[in-house]
Design a protein around this motif. Structure first.
Motif, short mmCIF file in Angstrom:
data_model
loop_
_atom_site.label_atom_id
_atom_site.label_comp_id
_atom_site.label_asym_id
_atom_site.label_seq_id
_atom_site.Cartn_x
_atom_site.Cartn_y
_atom_site.Cartn_z
N ILE A 6 49.22 45.38 29.86
CA ILE A 6 49.35 45.17 31.23
C ILE A 6 48.94 46.39 32.31
N LEU A 7 49.77 47.26 31.66
CA LEU A 7 49.72 48.89 32.30
C LEU A 7 48.68 49.54 32.83
N PRO A 8 47.81 49.71 31.91
CA PRO A 8 46.46 49.84 32.22
C PRO A 8 45.99 49.91 32.41
N VAL A 9 45.50 48.30 32.58
CA VAL A 9 44.58 47.36 33.23
C VAL A 9 44.73 47.46 34.67
N SER A 10 45.68 47.25 34.53
CA SER A 10 46.37 46.29 36.22
C SER A 10 46.14 48.23 37.14
N LEU A 11 46.30 49.19 36.77
CA LEU A 11 46.27 50.49 37.05
C LEU A 11 44.49 50.63 37.43
N SER A 12 43.63 50.53 36.63
CA SER A 12 42.49 50.57 36.59
C SER A 12 42.36 49.26 37.96
N ALA A 13 42.69 47.96 37.80
CA ALA A 13 41.92 46.55 38.65
C ALA A 13 42.56 47.32 39.94
N PHE A 14 43.71 47.54 40.24
CA PHE A 14 44.54 47.44 41.33
C PHE A 14 44.50 48.80 42.38
N SER A 15 43.95 50.24 41.20
CA SER A 15 43.10 50.95 42.25
C SER A 15 41.97 51.03 42.34
N ILE A 16 41.23 50.68 41.69
CA ILE A 16 39.94 50.70 41.94
C ILE A 16 39.66 49.28 43.31
N THR A 17 39.68 47.87 43.04
CA THR A 17 39.92 47.52 43.89
C THR A 17 40.55 47.71 45.24
N GLY A 18 42.09 48.59 44.63
CA GLY A 18 41.94 48.95 46.38
C GLY A 18 41.34 50.13 47.22
N ILE A 19 41.06 50.86 46.47
CA ILE A 19 39.52 51.98 46.83
C ILE A 19 38.89 51.30 47.88
N TRP A 20 37.84 50.27 47.11
CA TRP A 20 37.03 49.94 47.77
C TRP A 20 37.26 48.49 48.80
N ILE A 21 38.41 48.14 48.63
CA ILE A 21 39.13 47.33 50.18
C ILE A 21 39.20 48.28 51.77
N VAL A 22 39.88 49.46 51.27
CA VAL A 22 40.20 51.07 52.07
C VAL A 22 38.32 50.76 52.38
N TYR A 23 37.73 51.45 51.77
CA TYR A 23 36.30 51.83 51.94
C TYR A 23 35.96 50.75 53.14
N ALA A 24 35.94 49.37 52.87
CA ALA A 24 35.49 47.98 53.18
C ALA A 24 36.20 48.11 54.77
N MET A 25 37.21 48.06 54.95
CA MET A 25 37.93 48.61 56.48
C MET A 25 37.36 48.66 57.18
N ALA A 26 36.82 50.33 56.29
CA ALA A 26 36.54 51.84 57.30
C ALA A 26 34.99 51.35 57.69
N VAL A 27 34.40 50.92 56.80
CA VAL A 27 33.19 50.25 57.20
C VAL A 27 33.52 50.14 58.99
N MET A 28 33.99 47.96 58.74
CA MET A 28 34.19 47.78 59.37
C MET A 28 34.83 48.24 60.47
N ASN A 29 35.52 48.94 60.54
CA ASN A 29 35.56 50.04 61.86
C ASN A 29 35.65 51.20 62.05
N HIS A 30 34.54 51.54 61.61
CA HIS A 30 33.56 52.17 62.11
C HIS A 30 33.52 53.59 62.23
N HIS A 31 35.13 53.26 60.99
CA HIS A 31 35.29 54.79 60.84
C HIS A 31 35.25 55.53 59.80
N VAL A 32 33.79 55.04 59.11
CA VAL A 32 32.62 55.84 58.15
C VAL A 32 31.50 55.72 58.23
N CYS A 33 30.57 55.67 57.29
CA CYS A 33 29.39 54.51 57.73
C CYS A 33 29.34 54.04 55.93
N PRO A 34 28.07 53.13 56.07
CA PRO A 34 28.06 52.87 54.52
C PRO A 34 27.94 53.91 53.74
#
Length: 275
Positions: A6-34
């Motif tokens: 579960i450890l390596p799967v969780s690392l990949s899933a948590f980190s990849i999902t997390g950074i894309w959520i951060v990206y989506a939040m930044a785009v929606m808040n006008h902090h970066v462009c798509p």
């Protein structure tokens, strides 16, 4: 099969999902462009695009580098959390991998360097996550300068170790997959660095795309340790911490991708007879 898979799967899933959520939040808040936007302006008047929608006017300050996406709240809070939790999980993966290689083979400088580079990568991730580029640029760049090369060196060393302890055809296929991922990581990191030093808007954006490819690729590589971690036992970490030489034949003959403690048919009988 152990719970350590579960450890390596969780690392990949948590980190990849997390950074894309951060990206989506930044785009929606006008902090970066798509990331799909390739049109930039030298300056922009007040942006009239609605909140919750991507910006309609972008400057070089809006290029969606991963670090830029996590520069401002509220997404910066999640970005720091991902960096800290991800770094802890990286250290755990590296320590288990180090111990597992010793359990199946013997101590080697490649395995030791793999542990060092993996932990160095984690240290860089902590700095990147906690020192945002717009608020502590020097420390952030130091962290990135540590994390990215160390991550690349770690996956390269793990490719060598995978070939060294491979015993079955499936083990070699996993080694081939890791080599492919390492090649992608190498090219994307080199191109990102080359593009980043230029002032061209298009090259800066290309650097951001390469940075995303590199990061996701490295995280996928970490996820491939699920293949070996099915064979991790409660004694694996203890073995890694002990000072010992070559392992017993019953351990050395165990296939990296197998959770069974039985010996393989292709074990060397002479080595068993010498014990």
């Amino acid at each position: 099969m152990t719970a350590w898979i579960i450890l390596p799967v969780s690392l990949s899933a948590f980190s990849i999902t997390g950074i894309w959520i951060v990206y989506a939040m930044a785009v929606m808040n006008h902090h970066v462009c798509p990331v799909e936007n390739w049109s930039y302006n030298v300056t922009c008047s007040e942006d009239t695009s609605k909140r919750g929608f991507p910006k309609s006017c972008c400057t070089i300050q809006d290029i969606p580098l991963i670090s830029k996406c996590g520069s401002f709240p509220p997404e910066s809070c999640l970005f720091s959390l991902i960096g800290n939790v991800g770094a802890f999980m990286v250290v755990m993966v590296c320590m288990l991998r180090y111990a597992q290689v010793i359990e199946r083979s013997r101590r080697s400088w490649i395995n030791t360097m793999g542990l060092i580079t993996g932990c160095t990568n984690a240290l860089g991730l902590v700095m990147v996550g906690n020192f945002q580029v717009d608020h502590a640029k020097s420390l952030h760049y130091i962290g990135a300068g540590v994390a990215f090369p160390a991550g690349l060196l770690f996956v390269g060393l793990q490719c060598v170790l995978t070939y060294r302890i491979a015993m079955t055809a499936l083990d070699y296929w996993m080694a081939h997959l890791r080599v492919a991922l390492t090649i992608v990581a190498l090219f994307s990191l080199v191109l990102s660095g080359i593009f980043f030093i230029h002032e061209s808007f298009l090259l800066q954006h290309a650097a951001a795309v390469c940075e995303w490819i590199f990061t996701v690729d490295i995280l996928v590589f970490y996820g491939t340790f699920t293949y070996e971690f099915g064979a991790v036992t409660n004694d694996t970490m203890v073995i890694g911490l002990q000072h010992r030489g070559p392992v017993s034949a019953s351990k050395a003959c165990k296939s990296p991708g197998s959770s069974s403690t039985s010996t393989q048919l292709n074990c060397n009988p002479e080595s068993i007879a010498m014990l």
